[in-house]
Scaffold this active site. Structure first.
Site, short mmCIF file in Angstrom:
data_model
loop_
_atom_site.label_atom_id
_atom_site.label_comp_id
_atom_site.label_asym_id
_atom_site.label_seq_id
_atom_site.Cartn_x
_atom_site.Cartn_y
_atom_site.Cartn_z
N MET A 17 -2.87 3.30 11.26
CA MET A 17 -3.27 2.31 10.25
C MET A 17 -3.44 0.96 10.92
O MET A 17 -2.48 0.39 11.44
CB MET A 17 -2.23 2.25 9.12
CG MET A 17 -2.17 3.51 8.28
SD MET A 17 -0.87 3.46 7.00
CE MET A 17 0.59 3.87 7.99
N CYS A 98 -13.27 6.48 10.83
CA CYS A 98 -13.25 5.08 10.42
C CYS A 98 -14.61 4.66 9.86
O CYS A 98 -15.63 4.80 10.53
CB CYS A 98 -12.89 4.19 11.60
SG CYS A 98 -12.98 2.42 11.23
N LYS A 137 -9.72 13.30 14.63
CA LYS A 137 -9.49 12.99 13.21
C LYS A 137 -10.83 12.64 12.58
O LYS A 137 -11.54 11.74 13.05
CB LYS A 137 -8.52 11.82 13.05
CG LYS A 137 -8.14 11.54 11.61
CD LYS A 137 -7.05 10.48 11.50
CE LYS A 137 -6.55 10.35 10.07
NZ LYS A 137 -7.56 9.79 9.16
N HIS A 169 -9.36 14.02 6.95
CA HIS A 169 -9.19 13.22 5.74
C HIS A 169 -10.07 13.84 4.66
O HIS A 169 -11.29 13.91 4.82
CB HIS A 169 -9.62 11.77 6.01
CG HIS A 169 -9.32 10.83 4.88
ND1 HIS A 169 -9.17 9.49 5.07
CD2 HIS A 169 -9.14 11.03 3.55
CE1 HIS A 169 -8.92 8.90 3.91
NE2 HIS A 169 -8.91 9.83 2.97
N ASN A 209 -5.14 15.13 5.41
CA ASN A 209 -4.81 13.73 5.20
C ASN A 209 -5.54 13.25 3.94
O ASN A 209 -6.61 13.72 3.62
CB ASN A 209 -5.25 12.92 6.43
CG ASN A 209 -5.15 11.42 6.26
OD1 ASN A 209 -6.08 10.69 6.56
ND2 ASN A 209 -4.04 10.93 5.75
N GLY A 231 0.04 8.28 5.15
CA GLY A 231 -0.19 6.94 5.64
C GLY A 231 0.45 5.86 4.80
O GLY A 231 1.62 5.49 5.00
N ARG A 232 -0.29 5.35 3.83
CA ARG A 232 0.15 4.18 3.09
C ARG A 232 1.45 4.40 2.33
O ARG A 232 2.26 3.49 2.19
CB ARG A 232 -0.95 3.72 2.12
CG ARG A 232 -2.12 3.04 2.83
CD ARG A 232 -3.29 2.83 1.90
NE ARG A 232 -3.95 4.10 1.59
CZ ARG A 232 -4.81 4.27 0.60
NH1 ARG A 232 -5.09 3.26 -0.21
NH2 ARG A 232 -5.39 5.44 0.41
#
Length: 341
Positions: A17, A98, A137, A169, A209, A231-232
């Site tokens: 992150m 990303c 990823k 993801h 993810n 993550g978050r």
């Protein structure tokens, strides 16, 4: 080189992150779990090769720790991967997810999903240069490339180059029209597509993810795939990591207490400040330690109000913890008085 037999156990990993998972954050998270796999923030090849700072610094306690690398030039990727191995990283991960503005230049990130051959070339070059694993990823798709066939082809091509672990993801990325922040929430989740990927490529490690917020959800996913990346939720409520070792890795050790975390992080702050770091650059990562606990708001408020001042005490966390204990004592006394009445 044969570097596909020593993949880490990715049952639970903490997502890379940007601006969050720096080395101070990772030291803190490692206190909570011995086994969860940690990732650096994404570092571009340009920063490593041409940058003036040390973008690869970490604490030896962080292992297992993975460098996430952003780039698309095979030679530069291989060069940076070799540096990462020399520095002691356990794996190198290629960012193909990303959705930042810079991907429009074709330099790294989610746009590479449309260029699986380029990613495969990077994997091949990197694996020729290092003996640690290279992983990828990615997203489930980008823009109008939003079908299972496109994802399957991407994984097939990259896997042929030797990549054995894909962290997916479960949202596609809109490279036109959505900001990076919006791309974390607006495109709908499609977990089934990741499950289908594991079914087709059973020989590969597939991690999932996106939108996963509890260890119970993680356990459900792990019945169908190999790993879960959070993550978050972990950043905002980090103490959930303290149960990862027992629930997901079968470790019978006793979980660390919040009080012990405060003590260890205070010692870490003193050491790092002596080396030139600022208290707040470390303390900001522990704002969520008492999430959901009595005194949690007081903890966050005390750190936020006092941690950003000049000449901050290296005992900041201890002082905040004293405030928490007072709040917890008052809450307990109030409950007891209600029971007695």
């Amino acid at each position: 080189m044969n570097n596909t037999t020593n993949l880490l156990n990715h049952r639970l990993s903490v997502a890379p992150m940007l601006d969050w998972t720096d080395r101070h954050c990772r030291f803190f998270l490692r206190l909570l779990s011995k086994h969860a796999v940690l990732y650096t923030e994404m570092v571009t090849t340009g920063a490593i090769i041409h940058g003036k700072g040390d973008y690869l610094g970490y604490n030896k306690q962080e292992h297992p720790v993975i460098l996430q690398l952003g780039g698309s030039d095979p030679e530069a990727m291989a060069h940076c991967a070799a540096i990462a191995e020399q520095r002691g990283y356990d794996e190198v991960n290629i960012n193909v997810g990303c959705p930042s503005d810079r991907v429009k230049n074709g330099s790294f990130g989610a746009c590479l999903m449309a260029m699986p051959e380029t990613v495969a070339e990077c994997v091949s070059a990197m694996q020729s240069a290092i003996s640690i694993p290279v992983t990828v990823k990615c997203r489930i798709g980008i823009d109008d490339m939003d079908d299972y066939e496109g994802l399957s082809r991407f994984v097939s091509v990259v896997a042929e180059s030797g990549c054995e672990h894909f962290i997916v993801h479960a949202r596609k990325a809109w490279l036109q029209g959505l900001s990076p922040k919006e791309n974390r929430d607006i495109p709908p989740l499609n977990y089934q597509r990741v499950y289908d990927l594991k079914n087709e490529f059973s020989q590969l490690q597939i991690s999932i993810n996106g939108g996963i917020t509890t260890l119970e959800d993680s356990q459900q996913h792990l019945q169908l795939i190999d790993g879960v990346m959070m993550g978050r939720e972990i950043y905002s409520n980090p103490y959930i990591l303290s149960n990862v070792d027992s629930l997901l890795y079968g470790d019978t050790g006793v979980a660390i207490t919040r009080e012990a975390v405060v003590a260890k992080m205070t010692a870490y702050i003193k050491d790092q400040v002596a080396q030139g770091s600022k208290v707040w650059h470390i303390a900001r990562h522990v704002l969520g330690l008492f999430q959901g606990q009595a005194g949690g708001r007081i903890w966050r408020r005390y750190l936020s109000q006092n941690g950003t001042q000049k000449n901050v005490s290296t005992d900041l966390l201890l002082h905040a913890y004293e405030q928490v204990l007072q709040a917890q004592t008052k809450a307990r006394e109030f409950r007891e008085s209600k029971i007695e009445s």
